[in-house]
Enzyme design. Structure first.
Site, PDB file in Angstrom:
ATOM      1  N   ALA A 104       0.836  -1.206   0.000  1.00 27.20           N
ATOM      2  CA  ALA A 104       0.000   0.000   0.000  1.00 27.20           C
ATOM      3  C   ALA A 104       0.877   1.266   0.000  1.00 27.20           C
ATOM      4  CB  ALA A 104      -0.915  -0.017   1.218  1.00 27.20           C
ATOM      5  N   ASN A 105       1.964   1.242   0.766  1.00 23.65           N
ATOM      6  CA  ASN A 105       2.853   2.420   0.808  1.00 23.65           C
ATOM      7  C   ASN A 105       3.456   2.692  -0.575  1.00 23.65           C
ATOM      8  OD1 ASN A 105       2.403   2.344   3.567  1.00 23.65           O
ATOM      9  ND2 ASN A 105       4.391   1.432   4.066  1.00 23.65           N
ATOM     10  N   ASN A 151      17.456  -4.257   0.787  1.00 22.68           N
ATOM     11  CA  ASN A 151      18.412  -3.490   1.585  1.00 22.68           C
ATOM     12  C   ASN A 151      19.547  -4.437   1.956  1.00 22.68           C
ATOM     13  OD1 ASN A 151      17.601  -4.974   3.834  1.00 22.68           O
ATOM     14  ND2 ASN A 151      16.255  -3.372   4.618  1.00 22.68           N
ATOM     15  N   GLY A 180      20.297   2.875   2.990  1.00 25.85           N
ATOM     16  CA  GLY A 180      19.930   3.856   4.024  1.00 25.85           C
ATOM     17  C   GLY A 180      20.624   5.184   3.772  1.00 25.85           C
ATOM     18  N   GLY A 216      22.801   5.824   0.648  1.00 26.33           N
ATOM     19  CA  GLY A 216      22.268   5.915  -0.717  1.00 26.33           C
ATOM     20  C   GLY A 216      21.862   4.580  -1.298  1.00 26.33           C
ATOM     21  N   ALA A 237       9.260   3.019   6.030  1.00 22.13           N
ATOM     22  CA  ALA A 237       8.781   3.137   4.648  1.00 22.13           C
ATOM     23  C   ALA A 237       9.742   3.883   3.711  1.00 22.13           C
ATOM     24  CB  ALA A 237       7.383   3.761   4.568  1.00 22.13           C
ATOM     25  N   ALA A 238      10.988   4.102   4.151  1.00 21.30           N
ATOM     26  CA  ALA A 238      11.953   4.738   3.236  1.00 21.30           C
ATOM     27  C   ALA A 238      12.174   3.831   2.018  1.00 21.30           C
ATOM     28  CB  ALA A 238      13.271   5.003   3.948  1.00 21.30           C
ATOM     29  N   GLY A 239      12.256   2.522   2.251  1.00 21.93           N
ATOM     30  CA  GLY A 239      12.400   1.567   1.140  1.00 21.93           C
ATOM     31  C   GLY A 239      11.177   1.591   0.235  1.00 21.93           C
ATOM     32  N   ASP A 240      10.008   1.759   0.834  1.00 17.49           N
ATOM     33  CA  ASP A 240       8.781   1.816   0.024  1.00 17.49           C
ATOM     34  C   ASP A 240       8.774   3.071  -0.845  1.00 17.49           C
ATOM     35  OD1 ASP A 240       8.011  -0.492   1.327  1.00 17.49           O
ATOM     36  OD2 ASP A 240       6.925   0.599   2.884  1.00 17.49           O
ATOM     37  N   ARG A 296       9.710  12.790   7.497  1.00 18.94           N
ATOM     38  CA  ARG A 296       8.326  12.879   7.968  1.00 18.94           C
ATOM     39  C   ARG A 296       7.938  11.633   8.747  1.00 18.94           C
ATOM     40  NH1 ARG A 296       4.463  14.974   3.128  1.00 18.94           N
ATOM     41  NH2 ARG A 296       5.232  17.116   3.033  1.00 18.94           N
TER      42      ARG A 296
END
Ligand code: RIB
Length: 310
Positions: A44-45, A186, A224, A227, A251-254, A287
Site C-alpha cells: 500500500a505504501n 536493503n 539507508g 544511498g 517506509a523509506a524503502g517503500d 516525515r
C-alpha cells in the site's frame, strides 16, 4: 490500448507506532513518548508513493472486513490509488504492524499479516487482464511466495517490467530471481537472499553480483543514509544520499521502490530513475509515518532544489 502506469500487488497494514528514545532490550520495558496510528503496509505504501507522484496506480491485495480496511482504503483512495481490484476476506483481520521508532529515527517492525497472507495465486490469476494494461508490476514479500511467483510470471508473460522488493527477506527460488528485472533489497535482505555478507558497499556489490549470476537483471541495493548501489551486467554504481535530519525511517524503502516504479513507468532512464528514487527515499525519512511520508511531485521537486547533492 497503450500500456500505462503501475500495478502494485501486495500488503496493506494499519501501523501502530510508538516513538521512543531507545529500543528496549529483550525482556526490558521502556517508557516511550507518543503513540500514533498510520496507514501502512509495504504494498500500500509503494502504491501511494506512485500515485502521489502522479502515476496511474492500481493496487491488488486482500484486506479484512473491518474498521482498519475502511481507514486504509480511505487513505489510499485519497492519495489517488485505484482500488477496484482490492479483495476482501471476511474471515481474516486486516494486517497490523507494531512499530517502534527510536530517537535516531530507526525502526523495528513486527507484522501480523492477517488477510495479506490469504492473497492467493488464484486471486492474481483471476486479475490477469490487468497485466496487459500496465507498464510496471511491483511486488514485495508480505504476500505468500506462490502469489508473488504468479504475479512475476504474469508480469513477464505480458511484457511488463517486474520489480521485486524482497522485503521482508526470505531465500528466493531460482525461477523468481530469473523473472525479476529489478531486485531491490536493503543490506540485510541482500545477505539473507544471497547467503553472503553485505554490510558494506564492497561486500554488498559482491553479494549483488552473485544474484546476477542467478538470473536477476538489475540489483539495486538500498543502503539507508549511504544511498543506493546499482549492480548489473554493464556496471556497478553508487548513488549517494542527501544529508537530511531523520525523523522516522519507516517506509523509506517503500518510497524508493514507489518512486523507481513511477519513474520507469514514465520513461525515465535507469540512472535518472535511481537518482529520483534516492531523493524520494531521503524525503520520506523527514516525515513521520508511512503513507503520510510520501511526497507529491511538487514537494519532491522543491526538496531536490533546496537539498542539492554535495
Ligand atoms: O516498510 C514499512 C512497512 O512495513 C510498514 O508500513 C509496515 O506496515 C510494514 O509493512
Amino acid at each position: 490500448m497503450e500500456r500505462e502506469g503501475v500495478l502494485v500487488i501486495g500488503s496493506a497494514n494499519m501501523d501502530m507506532v510508538v516513538y521512543t528514545e531507545r529500543f528496549p532490550a529483550p525482556g526490558e520495558t521502556v517508557l516511550g513518548k507518543q503513540f500514533a496510528m498510520f496507514p501502512g503496509g509495504k504494498g500500500a505504501n509503494q502504491a501511494v508513493c506512485c500515485a502521489r507522484l502522479g502515476s496511474k496506480t492500481m493496487f491488488t491485495g486482500k484486506m479484512g472486513n473491518d474498521l482498519f480496511r475502511e481507514r486504509l482504503c480511505r487513505s489510499m483512495e485519497n492519495h489517488g490509488v485505484n482500488l477496484e481490484n482490492l479483495l476482501i476476506d471476511p474471515a481474516e483481520p486486516t494486517g497490523v504492524a507494531l512499530i517502534t521508532v527510536d530517537g535516531d529515527g530507526q525502526n523495528q517492525i513486527v507484522v501480523a499479516s492477517g488477510s495479506n497472507m490469504k492473497l492467493s495465486a488464484a486471486d492474481i490469476e483471476s486479475k490477469k487482464a490487468l497485466f496487459s494494461a500496465v507498464k510496471i508490476v511491483l511486488a514485495q514479500l508480505e504476500s505468500p511466495l506462490e502469489t508473488v511467483m504468479a504475479s512475476a510470471r504474469l508480469a513477464k508473460g505480458n511484457g511488463c517490467i517486474f520489480i521485486l522488493n524482497p522485503a521482508p527477506a526470505s531465500p528466493l527460488p531460482h525461477e523468481l530471481l530469473q523473472l525479476a528485472d529489478f531486485l531491490t533489497p536493503n543490506e540485510i535482505e541482500l545477505e539473507i537472499i544471497s547467503g553472503m555478507p553485505a554490510a558494506d558497499p564492497e561486500t554488498a556489490a559482491k553479494a549483488a553480483r552473485s544474484l546476477l549470476n542467478r538470473g536477476v537483471k538489475h540489483v539495486i541495493v538500498t543502503l539507508g543514509g549511504k544511498g543506493a548501489l546499482l549492480v548489473d551486467q554493464s556496471m556497478e554504481k553508487t548513488f549517494p544520499a542527501r544529508k537530511v535530519a531523520v525523523v522516522d525511517s519507516t517506509a523509506a524503502g517503500d518510497a524508493f521502490n514507489g518512486a523507481l516504479a513511477h519513474s520507469l513507468a514514465n520513461g525515465a532512464e535507469l540512472m535518472e530513475a535511481i537518482e529520483f528514487a534516492n531523493a524520494v527515499g531521503s524525503f520520506s525519512v523527514t516525515r513521520k509515518g508511512a503513507q503520510s511520508a510520501m511526497p507529491s511531485l511538487e514537494e519532491i521537486t522543491a526538496f531536490i532544489q533546496s537539498n542539492p547533492m554535495e
